[in-house]
Design an enzyme around this catalytic site. Sequence first.
Site, mmCIF file in Angstrom:
data_model
loop_
_atom_site.group_PDB
_atom_site.id
_atom_site.type_symbol
_atom_site.label_atom_id
_atom_site.label_comp_id
_atom_site.label_asym_id
_atom_site.label_seq_id
_atom_site.Cartn_x
_atom_site.Cartn_y
_atom_site.Cartn_z
ATOM 1 N N ASP A 207 -18.855 -15.861 2.057
ATOM 2 C CA ASP A 207 -19.077 -16.015 3.487
ATOM 3 C C ASP A 207 -18.664 -14.679 4.087
ATOM 4 O O ASP A 207 -17.472 -14.383 4.189
ATOM 5 C CB ASP A 207 -18.208 -17.140 4.058
ATOM 6 C CG ASP A 207 -18.547 -17.386 5.515
ATOM 7 O OD1 ASP A 207 -18.674 -16.404 6.265
ATOM 8 O OD2 ASP A 207 -18.698 -18.548 5.909
ATOM 9 N N HIS A 208 -19.643 -13.860 4.459
ATOM 10 C CA HIS A 208 -19.283 -12.480 4.809
ATOM 11 C C HIS A 208 -18.417 -12.414 6.069
ATOM 12 O O HIS A 208 -17.741 -11.428 6.300
ATOM 13 C CB HIS A 208 -20.516 -11.573 4.883
ATOM 14 C CG HIS A 208 -21.313 -11.678 6.145
ATOM 15 N ND1 HIS A 208 -22.247 -12.655 6.348
ATOM 16 C CD2 HIS A 208 -21.308 -10.918 7.272
ATOM 17 C CE1 HIS A 208 -22.792 -12.491 7.547
ATOM 18 N NE2 HIS A 208 -22.240 -11.448 8.139
ATOM 19 N N HIS A 270 -19.966 -19.610 8.599
ATOM 20 C CA HIS A 270 -19.199 -18.640 9.371
ATOM 21 C C HIS A 270 -18.286 -19.277 10.434
ATOM 22 O O HIS A 270 -17.085 -19.015 10.477
ATOM 23 C CB HIS A 270 -20.122 -17.642 10.066
ATOM 24 C CG HIS A 270 -21.142 -17.017 9.152
ATOM 25 N ND1 HIS A 270 -20.872 -16.701 7.845
ATOM 26 C CD2 HIS A 270 -22.427 -16.639 9.362
ATOM 27 C CE1 HIS A 270 -21.949 -16.159 7.298
ATOM 28 N NE2 HIS A 270 -22.901 -16.121 8.197
HETATM 29 C C1 BG6 Z 1 -26.128 -14.280 8.456
HETATM 30 C C2 BG6 Z 1 -27.163 -15.153 9.077
HETATM 31 O O1 BG6 Z 1 -25.329 -15.004 7.571
HETATM 32 O O2 BG6 Z 1 -25.294 -13.753 9.483
HETATM 33 C C3 BG6 Z 1 -27.989 -14.382 10.099
HETATM 34 O O3 BG6 Z 1 -28.025 -15.646 8.067
HETATM 35 C C4 BG6 Z 1 -27.098 -13.724 11.111
HETATM 36 O O4 BG6 Z 1 -28.911 -15.249 10.753
HETATM 37 C C5 BG6 Z 1 -25.996 -12.945 10.414
HETATM 38 O O5 BG6 Z 1 -27.895 -12.847 11.882
HETATM 39 C C6 BG6 Z 1 -24.979 -12.432 11.425
HETATM 40 O O6 BG6 Z 1 -24.064 -11.609 10.768
HETATM 41 P P1 BG6 Z 1 -23.274 -10.478 11.554
HETATM 42 O O7 BG6 Z 1 -22.327 -9.936 10.546
HETATM 43 O O8 BG6 Z 1 -24.306 -9.494 12.021
HETATM 44 O O9 BG6 Z 1 -22.613 -11.162 12.710
#
Ligand code: BG6
Length: 523
Positions: A207-208, A270
């Site tokens: 989960d980044h 997230h």
């Molecule tokens: C991803 C989603 O996990 O996270 C995308 O699949 C989203 O839809 C993205 O745009 C948002 O990531 P960040 O790091 O740009 O907030």
Amino acid sequence: MADEKQNGPAATITVGNVETTDQPCEEFCSDPCGIVIFGASGDLTRRKLIPSLYRLSKNGLVSKNFFVLGASRSKMNDESFRADMEKAVREDGGFDAKAWAEFSSRLFYAPVDGFTDRASYDRLKAALSEKNRVFSTTGNRIFYLATPPSAYGEIAGMLGEAGMSDESAGWARLVIEKPFGRDLQSALELNSALYKHFKEEQIYRIDHYLGKDTVQNILMLRFANTIFEPIWNRRYIDHVQITVAESIGIEKRAGYYEEAGVLRDMFQNHILQVLSLVAMEPPSVYESELVRDERVKVLRALRPLGMDNMRSSLVIGQYAAGEVDGRRVAGYRDEEGVPKDSVTPTFAAMKVFIDNWRWQDVPFYIRSGKRFPKKFSEILIQFKALPHRMFKETLYGEIGPNALILQIQPDERVQMKFHTKNPGSRVKLRDVIMDFAYKQGYTGLLLDAYERVILDCMIGDKMLFVREDGMRLCWSFLKDALELIDEQGPYSPELLFYRSGSTGPLESDFLIQLDGKLWRNHG
Ligand code: BG6
Ligand code: NDP
């Protein structure tokens, strides 16, 4: 915020000199290992994985005993793969010819005839052993699955059958990208498929958001200071808001997004993970399993939305045409690849409760949407109103509550909102914001979320990854909502349309206004 409306915008005080205790990079250097990326010709590999690995290598954070082996069905060889990845790294910025030469000498490509083709795995195994020997990795290997999710189970199965999950010579780790399943049932099935050959300790569910520095900082802020924890509870906190807003639409990802929608794309992973960090109890030690235990306890205590309450606790929407950043943009249904009658939500706002001693009856308002006026992710901790107004004879108007604002991105800050006396002879209050810019006073290395999680996987630190029970609880919590939305039956929450460039449907404002509160918005 309610008080901002009443008292006008707050003044800002910037926190002065910041002392940091930076650690030397060497301490975080990865274990020797090889990384096999399945889906090496894909978007994620190009935009995130290779640029992150390149930066880790350039900054000396990966072991010298390290290599990357890309695998996919596209016909490429080492040279053409390197040329393509060089373009990707140049586009990403920060290209350095010497660092690239060093990194690309460790970059290889292994074409596969299909991800269920046994002969391809035998070839891959032979290539892996040869590279392991050349780069003295002691056999340690990571399999990073950056393919369509439907291929995860099959690839894991084929790796196992070819003997590549075996840990008798070096460790073997499996990194799984999101989405992990599309509902509780499919996630459990995927889990069972993985467990045939990999143990839970070998599985890294990414989960980044957990890899974002400012998300990790939630724990530091809460538990490395004495001032917050005593008031971090239902006695002092009125409510919490978590917003992950994006100004972009679905870009070129209609196929994926039509299957997912905002609840699967942003909430299941997230947002619920961020919520668990805000609400968790302090573990006795900052150690992976203990932190993950505490996160999971929060998820277990989430009050089910319940079919009956669905309409009063959930608002869903889909963006219509509008204007973002001064540019006309199409509505979701007019995006390439989206059916004209799509009912996929691109926005959701939800009122959530955590049934435990600390949080009973404190509402957590969580929301995410595409095509907001501005990208921002932040957490607002709104404290309770003053219990007694001793200034009422001297001052007119309301004195708004204090707030702590944790801005996760793009402008990473911690802000504390409070009141002071206006300078001068008159007794008059003003709202001020004590403002700390997260990168202020720091000159060391910065890791982005993918660098962080890849590095942790190489080190074997699972704190920032989602454990099986956490994943299961997130799906369980959303089960009813997802079923109702997918069914589009009489009890389903109504899909509301919102203008691109707005902050979602008006009904999402009512969701919070009915409780006497206001969303904090930007732009
Ligand atoms: C991803 C989603 O996990 O996270 C995308 O699949 C989203 O839809 C993205 O745009 C948002 O990531 P960040 O790091 O740009 O907030
Ligand atoms: P892409 O479609 O761009 O790439 C998929 C890759 O998998 C390609 O290399 C393709 O290569 C290979 N592939 C395609 N079809 C199959 C199949 N049937 N079986 C096996 N392999 C196949 O996807 P992304 O790179 O965007 O996404 C990969 C994963 O990462 C997805 O699960 C996605 O949800 C996740 N993810 C992506 C993000 C992003 O920003 N792109 C963000 C967060 C998660 P070839 O055809 O050559 O075999």
